[in-house]
Design a protein around this motif. Structure first.
Motif: not given
Ligand code: SF4
Ligand SMILES: Cc1cc2nc3c(=O)[nH]c(=O)nc-3n(C[C@@H](O)[C@H](O)[C@H](O)COP(=O)(O)OP(=O)(O)OC[C@H]3O[C@@H](n4cnc5c(N)ncnc54)[C@H](O)[C@@H]3O)c2cc1C
Ligand code: SF4
Lengths: 260, 714
Positions: B309, B312, B315
């Protein structure tokens, strides 16, 4: 503290139930059998009492055919410790009085501090077995129990009656009948289900329990079913169209039914 | 001084590389503790998927983050790799200021590549820094930022390192140009297209001065690079740095070789890597560990997920739970798991005997439960998830949050009996009554008496398999049989099939809950009991084609039952009806003159990729159609999935209200849905607003089939 919880296997409460033509007994084979729902409250209460005391033993007791063993397993999967299953073809057709006699014989002399029941079964719904057992064993009966508290040798309950709630207590050993508002029965965990397979269930015959066979079964029961008829189909209801005088029409209807 | 610099550079490099390798070994050892799971099928397809996801940024360019960030990221990704050559050159320059890589060092195409990439990298990283700075959590509404809860210093550190490297490369090349120029070298004319102009300012310096400049710049570049290696090696939880290496593996090993997000069916419950069949309960060991109770129960892929992870927050920005002030964020969940895994990694990788001799504080930490007040995550985090799939769909490194969340729920339900009390009722109803509402099986056919055409019920004419002339088995579903709004959909669909001349049959009392809510709530045992019962019936009567009105039934029958031996061709009613309209078997004669918007149900859209049929149907039945801001695979959950339908929503604001308000804001008078649960949830939301003076007047929530039936009949 050693607690017995008497449970009954009943046909699924929503299934359509029929009596058999031959012997006037409930046709149990054609419907799904489940643990009497009210008994789950008794089991839960018993488990909570032993958990609160940090120890003790909860024994599941049933009288019923071979298949009733499933109900015992279900109760064991909730967390009870062991089971006693009274099976005997001669017991079939016992009425409430006979059932209470057989259960009393089975429970007698086993050193239970509390004997717990559901308030009624969802099939026959006599709601008398707990009192009858208490009477036969000469023990105090605390029925329609909501809240239960055990301290020392005293058990105190809130008894939910038609006229309100009474708080009553008795010295142990005593007989308790639980109502459905008392708690939230737990859902057996998978671990509980696995563990239940290994828990001991003692199978007892009527003879082992010292039961006089002439006092039980269809023949030995005091009450006999002479004849029965299917419930007549529901008559169509009265539909009141509200065109301004709906209230009056309802009042007249209730009056005619002698409700008002 | 030269020698000193060389010695320092050598020592720093040895330490950095040593630490880095040690941490990589640590990662591998930790992942190997994870339970086995097969993720190596179709290696060629996987490789292709990896290439696509990396070089076409297929996942990264998704909204809401968009193509600029994706392009900037791609540049940095490539440049960071290619510019490794300049690091090698830098070592050479410590020894000899005129060092160049053999063969390619002064080869113009290579020089052009390096120069273009360095400038682009500087530009791209400035954009990315800009994005991070402007999107950082603000004090008023910190949760609105996708970076809320991300470790900001780590990201800034990585970015500044990249910026610094870019500047070093440019400065070094400028200095090389200047020195070459002073030496009258020929190659400078064709090798410094983008840095020569800077170098020209330095041609007044002496050769020695330029040699020192080159050496110092090279030394600086090496130090910055090695500092980075040391920092990330010392911080295995630095996902923003480690994803640089782990993401490739994580993408390659993702659930679906073809790169489809890990949605639809859940991963089966496994024991020792083998999917469990509860029918063989008696063969299970007594102390069988079900689901995930401890970190060591996760699969190696789950552990790899956590470490990959990058924080970012894409999600998080999509999560309905997070966006309605609940404690769950898929990112924070992943970070919490990752941090805990690394904190107890020495314990995880130790043998039983070794564990006893570990630091007591570490042992205590390792024994900390995953869930609970004193656990790694709070209960409310675990139970807030609607399994809507927005996170899984969004994650650029293919993390499968739902599988991990449900795996923990499995342990909570099956092993620890720790779950929201409302689920008690759900489980009992499904187990005893075969439906979540606890209604009687005999009521399954009630809707049939409310329609004025014949409906064939299986078995009524003594058939023991579905007759040849039946086109579809109509799986009504529990909502479709018992819930008022859904019953209307059932009747609509039956009537429309009847009008179109599609012959169908229903199972009536032979139907029972598919087990979907039980499975999402972690009760795999109950799910399998339900599924086994249904599969037995469906296989026995030789069902092949099935039509459903509930996306949860669709998902269970179509995607989950194959795991247990049930293979059917299953369609959602919007797909079937759309085909019938296209084939001219249903003709909408009277288009409704109102604006319609459409809410994509998670289990129809993201989980099963049915986006167009409902829209085409609406297009055929209504004059105008308007999309909500969040639509298709970015749709925002109604709040009912993941068995949340059966739990109280006690925390934060209401998910259904958020979505309902978004739908109302489009100005549409009809909010069309294709799921019985969305229907209930959005209807509640609209009703709430209607009870307020003058809000959402005349707005109705309807199933798509209602629109079609009205248009086809009138
Ligand atoms: S979308 Fe969420 S789970 Fe995937 S890398 Fe980004 S922060 Fe991590
Ligand atoms: C058609 C029909 C006619 C009947 N007619 C009569 C009649 O005329 N007179 C008569 O007395 N009875 C009659 N019965 C009822 C009788 O057969 C009851 O099933 C039996 O007496 C048990 O009583 P109950 O189920 O009503 O128990 P309840 O008193 O309602 O049950 C209370 C509690 O007692 C316990 N309990 C009950 N049965 C058992 C058991 N077998 N094992 C362990 N615990 C148990 C459970 O904890 C239960 O919750 C009739 C039943 C039928 C089906
Ligand atoms: S599945 Fe939906 S609710 Fe659950 S964590 Fe992901 S985005 Fe949030």
């Amino acid at each position: 503290m050693k607690i017995a919880v008497c449970v009954k296997q009943v046909p699924d409460s929503w299934a359509e139930k029929k009596l058999r033509d031959g012997d006037s007994l409930l046709d149990r084979d054609s419907v799904e059998a489940v643990l009497n729902e009210l008994d789950e409250y008794a089991i839960e209460e018993a488990l909570q009492i032993t958990e609160a005391q940090g120890g003790g033993e909860v024994v599941i007791v049933t009288m019923g055919p071979e298949r009733a063993g499933e109900a015992v397993r279900k109760a064991l999967s909730m967390g009870a410790d062991s089971g006693i299953h009274l099976v005997d073809a001669g017991l079939a057709g016992s009425d409430a009085a006979a059932t209470s006699y057989a259960l009393a014989k089975l429970l007698e002399g086993r050193g239970f501090d509390l004997i717990m029941f559901g308030s009624e079964s969802t099939d026959a719904r006599m709601s008398v077995v707990p009192s009858m057992v208490a009477e036969r064993l000469g023990l105090p009966q605390l029925t329609f129990a909501n809240k239960v508290e055990v301290s020392g040798g005293t058990v105190t309950i809130d008894r939910v009656g038609d006229n309100g709630i009474e708080t009553i207590s008795a010295a142990t050993p005593a007989v308790l009948g639980m109502i459905e508002r008392s708690n939230e029965p737990r859902y057996p965990s998978f671990k509980g289900i696995m563990a239940a397979k290994k828990k001991p269930v003692e199978t007892v015959s009527a003879a082992d329990a010292g039961i006089d066979m002439s006092a039980v079964g269809s023949a030995g029961s005091w009450s006999q079913v002479n004849s029965f008829a299917a419930r007549p189909p529901k008559a169509a209801g009265v539909v009141v169209q509200d065109e301004g005088a709906g209230g009056v029409a309802i009042a007249e209807f209730l009056d005619a039914q002698k409700v008002l | 001084m030269d020698v000193l610099v060389m010695i320092v550079a050598a020592i720093v490099t040895v330490i950095a590389v040593g630490l880095f390798v040690r941490t990589v070994v640590g990662f591998v050892r930790q992942f190997r503790v994870g339970k086995s799971i097969n993720r190596t099928d179709k290696p060629a397809v996987r490789t292709l998927t990896l290439l696509k996801e990396v070089f076409l940024a297929t996942r990264l360019k998704q909204k809401p983050v968009g193509p600029i960030v994706a392009a900037s990221h791609l540049i940095v990704l490539i440049a960071f790799g290619v510019l490794f050559f300049t690091l090698v050159t830098a070592y050479g320059q410590l020894v000899n200021p005129d060092f160049a890589l053999p063969l390619i060092g002064h080869w113009p195409p290579f020089s052009y590549l390096i120069e273009i990439l360095s400038w682009l990298m500087v530009l791209a990283i400035l954009i990315l820094i800009g994005v991070r700075v402007t999107r950082r959590p603000n004090p008023q509404e910190p949760r609105k930022s996708r970076f809320f809860g991300s470790t900001m210093w780590q990201a800034y550190y990585v970015e500044i390192t990249i910026l610094a490297i870019g500047i070093f490369v440019i400065a070094l090349r400028a200095a090389e140009y200047a020195r070459g120029s002073v030496q009258g070298e020929e190659f400078i004319n064709s090798n410094f297209p983008l840095t020569g102009w800077i170098g020209q300012n330095w041609t007044g310096l002496s050769l020695e001065a330029l040699a020192t400049l080159i050496m110092l710049l090279a030394f600086g570049k090496i130090l910055v690079s090695m500092a980075w290696f040391v920092t990330v090696a010392m911080t295995p939880t630095m996902g923003v740095a480690w994803h640089r290496f782990l993401a490739f593996f994580n993408v390659w090993f993702q659930r679906n070789a073809n790169g489809k997000p890990a949605l639809g069916q859940l991963e089966p419950i496994r024991y020792d890597g083998v999917a469990l069949d509860f029918e063989k309960l008696d063969d299970f060991p007594d102390d069988i560990a079900l689901g995930v109770t401890a970190m060591t129960d996760f699969s190696w892929k789950a552990l790899l997920d956590f470490s990959t992870c990058t924080e970012c927050g894409r999600c998080q920005s999509q999560c309905p739970a997070w966006n309605t002030e609940k404690p769950l964020s898929p990112k924070l969940f992943t970070i919490a798991m990752r941090n805990h895994a690394h904190a107890i990694s020495p314990w995880m990788t130790a043998t039983e005997e070794e564990r006893a001799n570990l630091d007591p504080a570490l042992i205590e930490l390792a024994e900390k439960p995953l869930v609970g007040d004193d656990g790694v995550i709070a209960d409310d985090i675990l139970w807030s998830c609607t399994t809507c799939g927005a996170c899984v769909n969004q994650c650029p490194v293919d993390i499968a949050h739902i599988d991990h969340i449900v795996d923990i729920r499995r342990s909570q339900v099956l092993v620890q009996s720790e779950f929201p009390t409302e689920l008690n009722g759900l489980f009992k109803n499904v187990e005893n009554k075969g439906n979540p509402w606890g209604m009687n099986a005999s009521g399954r056919n009630d809707w049939i008496s409310e329609v004025d055409f014949d409906v064939k019920v299986f078995g009524m004419n003594g058939e023991d398999t579905i007759p040849e002339d039946i086109d579809y088995l109509f799986w009504v579903g529990c909502a479709g049989a018992y819930e008022d709004r859904a019953k209307r959909t059932t009747k609509n669909v039956a009537e429309l099939m009847n009008i179109a001349g599609v012959s169908f049959m229903v199972l009536g009392e032979g139907e029972t809950c598919t087990g979907d809510p039980a499975r999402r709530a972690g009760n795999e045992f109950l799910f399998q009991m339900q599924a086994a019962q249904n599969i037995e019936v469906l296989n026995e009567i030789k069902a092949t084609k099935i039509v459903v009105t509930c996306p949860h039934c669709l998902n269970a029958l179509k995607r989950e039952y194959p795991q247990l031996g049930g293979n059917y061709e299953v369609v959602h009613h919007t797909e079937l009806l759309n085909d019938l309209v296209k084939a001219g078997r249903l003709t909408p004669v009277n288009k409704i003159d109102q604006t319609v918007t459409y809410h994509d149900p998670c289990y129809l859209g993201r989980h099963n990729q049915v986006y167009n049929p409902p829209r085409e149907l609406i297009g055929a039945t209504a004059d105008s159609f308007v999309e909500m801001d969040r639509n298709r695979d970015k749709s925002f959950c109604c709040g009912a999935g993941g068995a949340r339908m059966w739990m109280e929503e006690k925390l934060g604001t209401r998910i259904n209200q958020t979505r309902g308000d978004e739908a109302i804001a489009t100005g549409a008078k009809r909010i069309a849905v294709g799921c019985p649960f969305c229907s209930v949830m959005l209807n509640d939301a609209v009703n709430t607003r209607q009870q307020e003076e003058g809000r959402a007047v005349g707005v109705e929530v309807v199933d798509v089939s209602t629109l079609l039936l009205n248009a086809a009949k009138s």
